[in-house]
Scaffold this motif. Sequence first.
Motif, mmCIF file in Angstrom:
data_model
loop_
_atom_site.group_PDB
_atom_site.id
_atom_site.type_symbol
_atom_site.label_atom_id
_atom_site.label_comp_id
_atom_site.label_asym_id
_atom_site.label_seq_id
_atom_site.Cartn_x
_atom_site.Cartn_y
_atom_site.Cartn_z
ATOM 1 N N SER A 44 6.735 -71.486 3.572
ATOM 2 C CA SER A 44 7.033 -72.981 3.987
ATOM 3 C C SER A 44 6.419 -73.337 5.070
ATOM 4 O O SER A 44 6.216 -72.426 5.909
ATOM 5 C CB SER A 44 8.367 -73.421 3.509
ATOM 6 O OG SER A 44 9.328 -73.103 4.617
ATOM 7 N N ASP A 45 6.275 -74.671 5.572
ATOM 8 C CA ASP A 45 6.133 -75.036 6.881
ATOM 9 C C ASP A 45 6.865 -74.508 8.004
ATOM 10 O O ASP A 45 6.627 -74.600 9.233
ATOM 11 C CB ASP A 45 5.693 -76.702 6.988
ATOM 12 C CG ASP A 45 4.433 -76.902 6.105
ATOM 13 O OD1 ASP A 45 3.889 -76.096 5.748
ATOM 14 O OD2 ASP A 45 4.371 -78.054 5.839
ATOM 15 N N LEU A 101 1.880 -71.921 12.206
ATOM 16 C CA LEU A 101 1.348 -73.015 11.583
ATOM 17 C C LEU A 101 0.457 -73.894 12.384
ATOM 18 O O LEU A 101 0.805 -74.021 13.650
ATOM 19 C CB LEU A 101 2.390 -74.110 11.055
ATOM 20 C CG LEU A 101 2.153 -75.467 10.471
ATOM 21 C CD1 LEU A 101 1.385 -75.384 9.198
ATOM 22 C CD2 LEU A 101 3.344 -76.465 10.393
ATOM 23 N N ARG A 161 -1.989 -80.022 11.642
ATOM 24 C CA ARG A 161 -2.511 -80.630 10.788
ATOM 25 C C ARG A 161 -3.645 -81.465 10.862
ATOM 26 O O ARG A 161 -3.674 -82.306 11.964
ATOM 27 C CB ARG A 161 -1.460 -81.561 9.934
ATOM 28 C CG ARG A 161 -0.345 -80.685 9.161
ATOM 29 C CD ARG A 161 0.967 -81.341 8.660
ATOM 30 N NE ARG A 161 1.730 -80.346 7.869
ATOM 31 C CZ ARG A 161 1.475 -79.835 6.777
ATOM 32 N NH1 ARG A 161 0.389 -80.130 6.165
ATOM 33 N NH2 ARG A 161 2.348 -79.081 6.428
ATOM 34 N N ALA A 202 -4.615 -78.484 6.711
ATOM 35 C CA ALA A 202 -3.707 -77.556 7.188
ATOM 36 C C ALA A 202 -4.068 -76.211 7.013
ATOM 37 O O ALA A 202 -4.656 -75.750 6.230
ATOM 38 C CB ALA A 202 -2.149 -77.970 6.922
ATOM 39 N N SER A 233 -2.327 -72.057 7.811
ATOM 40 C CA SER A 233 -1.232 -71.213 8.465
ATOM 41 C C SER A 233 -1.153 -69.773 8.099
ATOM 42 O O SER A 233 -2.136 -69.416 7.242
ATOM 43 C CB SER A 233 0.264 -71.816 7.496
ATOM 44 O OG SER A 233 -0.214 -71.603 6.319
#
Length: 679
Positions: free
Chosen positions: A437-438, A443, A446, A455, A457
């Motif tokens: 997940s973010d 990360l 964006r 985005a 990651s």
Amino acid sequence: MAGDPIKRLKYFTGQFLEARDFKAEQDYHVDMRRRGNQAIYGAGIVDNGLQVAAVPGDTTRIAISPGLGVDGQGREIVVAAPLTVSLPPGGASSLTYVVTLQYGEAEVDQQTPDADVSDNTRIEESVTVKFVLDEGSIDRSVALPIAKLNVATNGRVSGAIDPSVRQYAEAHFQGLTVSRDPGGDNRPSLSKLGLSNRGTGGAPVSWNLYTAAVGGGWGVTPNAFEIWSYEPPTKQFELRRDGTTLLAPSGGNVGIGTTAPGSALHVNAKAATTPISAMTVDVQSFGTPANAAASHFARFRDSGAGNLTHFILRGDGKVGIGNGNPAAKLHVTGNGALLNLEGGDHGYIQWYPKGMTAGRKAWIGYGDASSDVLSIQNEAGRVNIHGNEALYLLNRQGVTVSKVSGGNGNLTVEGELQVKAKLQVSGAAIMPAAGNSDNAGILFPRDAFGGTGDAASIRYYARSGEATTLEFRTANDADDHIALMPSGSVGIGTSTPVAKLQVVGNARIDGNLEVTGTLGKLEVAEGDTFAHVRVHDFCIGNSVRHNGSPWQGRALVDNTNTLVINYGSDWANVEIRGHLSNPSSRALKDDIKPLPGAVAAEIIGAMEPVSFRFKSDPGQLKCLGFIAEDVPLAVATEGRDGILPNHIIAALVRVVKDQQQAISTLEARLSQLEAAGKA
């Protein structure tokens, strides 16, 4: 002569020398030594010797102790051993004499006379002792007074011998004179340091610094240090010891900037333009605690420039620096460095919030003399830094956040940590959260390059159980990411790689490529560029053509100076389709000589052709050739495991040409014989 050029003797082999030459050599050294003595010393006694005393048991004689003096011409007056001298005879009344020493020399040690030459061989330097009645007639530049004594009518010493006339040598330097005694009463307990210069208009200005033991001399106070100026002689400063009290000349008061101090310490600063026009020091006391806050022990103020206070020590214990009305125990007002702390071993500022006995303290400083780390420490709890805006930690060499030795704490950031420059971690690891997940992994911003929904990651997550994936991904296109699979496969341009490395699209390698497994296909350097394959053994093989089993043979081997094809005879046959040529230009060769026919015939004659089959040939094809170990060295390889076809061809050509020439000769001879028979 004094004005003549300074010369010294130069020697060379075969030089003719006379007595005057050796005398010139001695004169040079004596003259230079005396010049130095004149430049440094004034005439007088150099050491503490040349003391005069009556001979015990015979007061008609005096004894002079060993010592050294220098007269005004730079000549050394040396008494090397105790010298005993008889006094002048007694007169009708007691007489007072001054005992003086003078330099003397005489020729001595005559050489034994012979028929040709006779003369003295040495010059003896001596001391002449004289007893002078008229002290004023003594030329002190050549005669050194060493004592004054009374001779009674019976020719014996009467009373004590007076050393006050002793003339001590002064040491002269540029503008500086050091002497044992300045003159006057000449008491030997007095020492002087004299400094002289030229004042305004060339007038001489001199200062003398005196020290004296008990008794003093020439007006100098006993057990004192005094500074006098001339002319006229004026005592400017006196520092003397009276028990444990140091006193200045004026009744014990010390004056700075004044010759008549009116109190124990009297400071009178003259007016100036910078940095202080007129300094005034105020010292006072206060009667009761009630007026302590308004009173001061001491205040230093610039009375010539607005009465600015530079330092104040107030009765309530508050200290002001650059501030005349301190609002705290220490109140510093100014620009630049306001406080410097320096310690011989280590220096720090320490706080005890509830007193030293409470056991709570905090400090800021250096732990020890060898440390270059400035520490802030609270031994009782946490350190809080508060502010209404962001906290900046600035340092030219970077910022390190660490725990102390033996500690077990970590750095915890409650909130968002923004790093606007390079983040470097040494001796530790960066540990982001795991998950898909973010809020996990790393990360990137964006829409960093425009657009929407973009985005990127790096995430480490579990697909199920312990089956995990380390994934490099972009969120806007499912195929534009890199995935590291649990099997160890890597996909570029695909998230489902079917090999250890699968690239969907074109790939370019500008550096080196190393493959230690199986490479299905490799195409390099298509076009006019070079392709470099750097290996010791270049092995190839096709398992399908070898009954499906993995197989490879050494097709090319770099054997130092030889490139070997089919090095281990891994293939029974090597076929070259097309022409095979060997470079043979004259430009490539040295030491070119004809091959003698006899040598070529010997080589060919020694070669024995055979038929054979190669052991590695599955088909056992019958071959014709030679055995490398049996052929002459001239046509064998260095290890005698192969033959050199070009060498054999060259020998054959030589033999064939010689045979062809022999045949031509025989044919010509036969033609002659046939012609003769017909005739």
